[in-house]
Write an enzyme that holds these catalytic residues in place. Structure first.
Site, PDB file in Angstrom:
ATOM      1  N   CYS A   1       0.800  -1.270   0.060  1.00 47.19           N
ATOM      2  CA  CYS A   1       0.018  -0.115   0.014  1.00 47.19           C
ATOM      3  C   CYS A   1       1.121   1.088   0.043  1.00 47.19           C
ATOM      4  CB  CYS A   1      -0.712  -0.189   1.180  1.00 47.19           C
ATOM      5  SG  CYS A   1      -2.297   0.929   1.192  1.00 47.19           S
TER       6      CYS A   1
ATOM      7  N   ASP B   1      -8.075  -3.983  -7.828  1.00 47.58           N
ATOM      8  CA  ASP B   1      -7.673  -2.943  -7.023  1.00 47.58           C
ATOM      9  C   ASP B   1      -8.344  -1.567  -7.516  1.00 47.58           C
ATOM     10  OD1 ASP B   1      -6.267  -0.934  -5.548  1.00 47.58           O
ATOM     11  OD2 ASP B   1      -4.314  -2.228  -5.424  1.00 47.58           O
TER      12      ASP B   1
ATOM     13  N   HIS C   1      -7.575  -4.503  -3.527  1.00 42.68           N
ATOM     14  CA  HIS C   1      -6.298  -3.787  -2.947  1.00 42.68           C
ATOM     15  C   HIS C   1      -6.089  -4.470  -1.346  1.00 42.68           C
ATOM     16  CE1 HIS C   1      -3.861  -0.486  -2.173  1.00 42.68           C
ATOM     17  NE2 HIS C   1      -4.357  -0.340  -0.800  1.00 42.68           N
TER      18      HIS C   1
END
Length: 244
Positions: free
Chosen positions: A104, A162, A194
């Site tokens: 991330c 994502d 994600h």
């Protein structure tokens, strides 16, 4: 392999908290890598703003993380990476070969760490904000523009589901890496969302089977680039024969 953990306070321009702020998934990820014979340094990303307690994986914790992500200066992120590499290289047990990884925000920070030519191998999991140039204060990072500074080998991993890095954003990253001549692999997992390696179920995205496969990609790259002594890449163009 048995592992141990220590904390080291490092003076930074922006100041420091008394200890590391590591979430559970990041701490477990770091321990998993260490268990394969690596020394792992996990810096606290928001040491200028908060104490050692990790941000929670809930609405308020997510909101605070997103607020701090664009409050911190880009140079401060880069300094954290530089100081982490300095600490590793100062250890007698370090062989001098450094890799980077993260998920991330950490995926973007690992990418920026790779701009340091001391980094030989980097694995970025679903790195956010690279395509939108929106990391740090002012929302004007130069990560894509500086892609040509990456001299180590890079692996970029995304889920096709994502929605933080949409298809056009992933295409932009991939095309830029091609144009800048970066040595890289680019993986898009069909059903992954994600944060699919984050092993907390608060948001229902964790996929342990795919996480295992991606971790094997990390181990292959790190083993080849950080453990084995194969010498430097010659940098020459490889001629591929047009045969079956």
């Amino acid at each position: 392999m048995l592992i141990t953990e220590t904390h080291q306070d490092v003076s930074a321009t922006a100041g420091e908290s008394p200890s590391s702020m590591l979430t559970g998934p990041v701490a477990r990820f770091a321990r998993q890598i260490a268990g394969h014979g690596y020394i792992v340094a996990a810096p606290s990303s928001y040491h200028e703003f908060v104490g050692p307690e990790p941000l929670a994986y809930d609405g308020p914790g997510t909101d605070l993380g997103n607020e701090l992500k664009i409050k911190k200066r880009l140079a401060a992120y880069d300094e954290d990476a530089t100081l982490s590499v300095d600490v590793l290289l100062s250890l007698k047990t370090c062989n001098g070969k450094i890799g980077a990884t993260g998920m991330c925000l950490g995926g973007h920070l690992a990418y920026r760490a790779a701009l340091d030519q001391r980094i030989a191998a980097t694995v970025c999991y679903f790195a956010t904000d690279i395509h939108s140039h929106s990391l740090g204060e002012g929302l004007k990072d130069d990560s894509l523009e500086r892609a040509g500074d990456i001299k180590g080998e890079l692996v970029m991993i995304f889920g096709k589901k994502d929605n933080h890095v949409p298809p056009a954003g992933r295409d932009l990253i991939r095309q830029t890496l091609y144009e800048k001549g970066v040595v890289f692999s680019f993986y898009e997992v069909a059903w992954a969302q994600h944060a699919f390696i984050r092993d907390e179920l608060s948001k229902g995205r964790y996929d342990p089977a795919i996480s295992k496969i991606c971790f094997e990609m990390l181990l292959e790259l790190f083993e080849r680039c950080l453990k084995l002594d194969l010498g430097a890449r010659d940098g020459g163009e490889q001629k591929i024969e047009n045969v079956c």
